[in-house]
Design a protein around this motif. Sequence first.
Motif, PDB file in Angstrom:
ATOM      1  N   LYS A 179      -4.459  12.666   6.397  1.00 50.31           N
ATOM      2  CA  LYS A 179      -3.452  12.126   7.300  1.00 50.31           C
ATOM      3  C   LYS A 179      -3.471  10.601   7.170  1.00 50.31           C
ATOM      4  CE  LYS A 179      -4.071  15.988  10.514  1.00 50.31           C
ATOM      5  NZ  LYS A 179      -2.859  16.697  10.080  1.00 50.31           N
ATOM      6  N   ILE A 180      -2.280  10.014   7.142  1.00 49.67           N
ATOM      7  CA  ILE A 180      -2.168   8.574   6.913  1.00 49.67           C
ATOM      8  C   ILE A 180      -1.285   7.946   7.982  1.00 49.67           C
ATOM      9  CG2 ILE A 180      -1.412   6.756   5.334  1.00 49.67           C
ATOM     10  CD1 ILE A 180      -1.925   8.672   3.014  1.00 49.67           C
ATOM     11  N   ILE A 181      -1.823   6.929   8.649  1.00 49.50           N
ATOM     12  CA  ILE A 181      -1.046   6.122   9.586  1.00 49.50           C
ATOM     13  C   ILE A 181      -0.942   4.713   9.014  1.00 49.50           C
ATOM     14  CG2 ILE A 181      -0.935   5.090  11.879  1.00 49.50           C
ATOM     15  CD1 ILE A 181      -2.472   7.451  12.970  1.00 49.50           C
ATOM     16  N   ILE A 182       0.279   4.229   8.838  1.00 50.88           N
ATOM     17  CA  ILE A 182       0.476   2.841   8.439  1.00 50.88           C
ATOM     18  C   ILE A 182       0.264   1.973   9.674  1.00 50.88           C
ATOM     19  CG2 ILE A 182       2.062   1.159   7.452  1.00 50.88           C
ATOM     20  CD1 ILE A 182       1.153   3.398   5.527  1.00 50.88           C
ATOM     21  N   ASP A 185       9.663   8.484   4.532  1.00 47.88           N
ATOM     22  CA  ASP A 185      10.055   9.216   3.324  1.00 47.88           C
ATOM     23  C   ASP A 185       8.836   9.680   2.526  1.00 47.88           C
ATOM     24  OD1 ASP A 185      12.708   8.867   3.950  1.00 47.88           O
ATOM     25  OD2 ASP A 185      13.004   7.159   2.603  1.00 47.88           O
ATOM     26  N   LEU A 186       7.742   8.924   2.643  1.00 43.78           N
ATOM     27  CA  LEU A 186       6.514   9.275   1.930  1.00 43.78           C
ATOM     28  C   LEU A 186       5.666  10.274   2.716  1.00 43.78           C
ATOM     29  CD1 LEU A 186       5.539   5.726   0.616  1.00 43.78           C
ATOM     30  CD2 LEU A 186       6.203   7.690  -0.793  1.00 43.78           C
ATOM     31  N   ASN A 187       6.227  10.750   3.838  1.00 45.00           N
ATOM     32  CA  ASN A 187       5.544  11.744   4.679  1.00 45.00           C
ATOM     33  C   ASN A 187       4.223  11.235   5.247  1.00 45.00           C
ATOM     34  OD1 ASN A 187       7.528  13.831   4.396  1.00 45.00           O
ATOM     35  ND2 ASN A 187       6.726  14.239   2.336  1.00 45.00           N
ATOM     36  N   THR A 188       4.169   9.936   5.544  1.00 45.98           N
ATOM     37  CA  THR A 188       3.012   9.463   6.292  1.00 45.98           C
ATOM     38  C   THR A 188       3.099  10.049   7.699  1.00 45.98           C
ATOM     39  OG1 THR A 188       4.144   7.458   7.058  1.00 45.98           O
ATOM     40  CG2 THR A 188       2.914   7.313   4.978  1.00 45.98           C
ATOM     41  N   ASN A 189       2.005   9.984   8.409  1.00 48.31           N
ATOM     42  CA  ASN A 189       1.944  10.630   9.722  1.00 48.31           C
ATOM     43  C   ASN A 189       2.257   9.685  10.875  1.00 48.31           C
ATOM     44  OD1 ASN A 189      -0.346  11.860   7.806  1.00 48.31           O
ATOM     45  ND2 ASN A 189       0.588  13.489   9.019  1.00 48.31           N
ATOM     46  N   SER A 204       0.813  -1.221   0.000  1.00 47.61           N
ATOM     47  CA  SER A 204       0.000   0.000   0.000  1.00 47.61           C
ATOM     48  C   SER A 204       0.845   1.270   0.000  1.00 47.61           C
ATOM     49  CB  SER A 204      -0.949   0.002   1.197  1.00 47.61           C
ATOM     50  OG  SER A 204      -0.225  -0.015   2.409  1.00 47.61           O
ATOM     51  N   LEU A 205       2.125   1.169   0.389  1.00 52.67           N
ATOM     52  CA  LEU A 205       2.990   2.348   0.358  1.00 52.67           C
ATOM     53  C   LEU A 205       3.130   2.895  -1.059  1.00 52.67           C
ATOM     54  CD1 LEU A 205       5.872   1.361   2.826  1.00 52.67           C
ATOM     55  CD2 LEU A 205       3.968   2.927   3.242  1.00 52.67           C
ATOM     56  N   ASP A 206       2.999   2.015  -2.044  1.00 51.31           N
ATOM     57  CA  ASP A 206       3.105   2.442  -3.440  1.00 51.31           C
ATOM     58  C   ASP A 206       1.918   3.302  -3.870  1.00 51.31           C
ATOM     59  OD1 ASP A 206       5.470   1.031  -3.662  1.00 51.31           O
ATOM     60  OD2 ASP A 206       4.509  -0.773  -4.450  1.00 51.31           O
ATOM     61  N   HIS A 207       0.901   3.394  -3.023  1.00 52.27           N
ATOM     62  CA  HIS A 207      -0.314   4.126  -3.386  1.00 52.27           C
ATOM     63  C   HIS A 207      -0.564   5.345  -2.491  1.00 52.27           C
ATOM     64  CE1 HIS A 207      -1.709   0.960  -6.202  1.00 52.27           C
ATOM     65  NE2 HIS A 207      -1.018   0.178  -5.395  1.00 52.27           N
ATOM     66  N   VAL A 208       0.361   5.608  -1.574  1.00 49.14           N
ATOM     67  CA  VAL A 208       0.186   6.736  -0.655  1.00 49.14           C
ATOM     68  C   VAL A 208       0.049   8.052  -1.410  1.00 49.14           C
ATOM     69  CG1 VAL A 208       1.377   8.153   1.072  1.00 49.14           C
ATOM     70  CG2 VAL A 208       1.250   5.671   1.368  1.00 49.14           C
TER      71      VAL A 208
END
Length: 214
Positions: free
Chosen positions: A82-85, A100-104, A67-71
């Motif tokens: 806002k996104i929390i993995i 690096d993808l600036n997730t929160n 799913s990181l490929d779709h952030v």
Amino acid sequence: MNKSNPVNVLVGDDHQVIFQGIETMLNNHSIINDLDYAASIDEISSRLSENKYDLLLLDLNINGINSLDHVEAFRGIIEDLKIIIFSSYNNKKLIDKASDLNTNGYLLKNTDQDSFQSAIEKVINGGTVFDQELKITDSPSDDIEQYANLEELSKREKELAALIIAGNNEQEIADLLFISKNTVRTHKKNIFRKLNVSGTFGLIKYIQANNEVF
């Protein structure tokens, strides 16, 4: 955004039992307005296009897709999303990529309820969260954890565990089993101890990892 403004949350995970666990964790929490569920990358995109969400709780692996490929695509739909993995994978390379993808934030699925709620509040109010127990290591992320056997639970404990998985809170479980909330809490502690899991998400992870049914 401040704590007085309830938010809309979308959970992206291909296991509905995880969503049920999150519902239990956030049940009646004042900061939550709506809590919705999407079981695929396409469904996440569709829901983001149709509704204004403030926070996306995103599983790392959804139906075999990273799913990181779709952030970036998700943020293209809602710019201030806002996104929390939210993952069972405890691995430095994955954590670094999420950062690096600036997730929160990046939380493990065995996060306890108090820490989980605090993390949600912190991100909603502009902060970032990374699970304090994350390993700073490059070791493989898919190590198989050793769990105790479900048969160690008593009949009553199995009944209670099934109700936890189904998303019932402590008062609802007490009412259904005609026991007190204190007794429910005692059973929960015994279940978590016997299965060597940490909280509701740990129990869910145990069920998934061992393909157990009640």
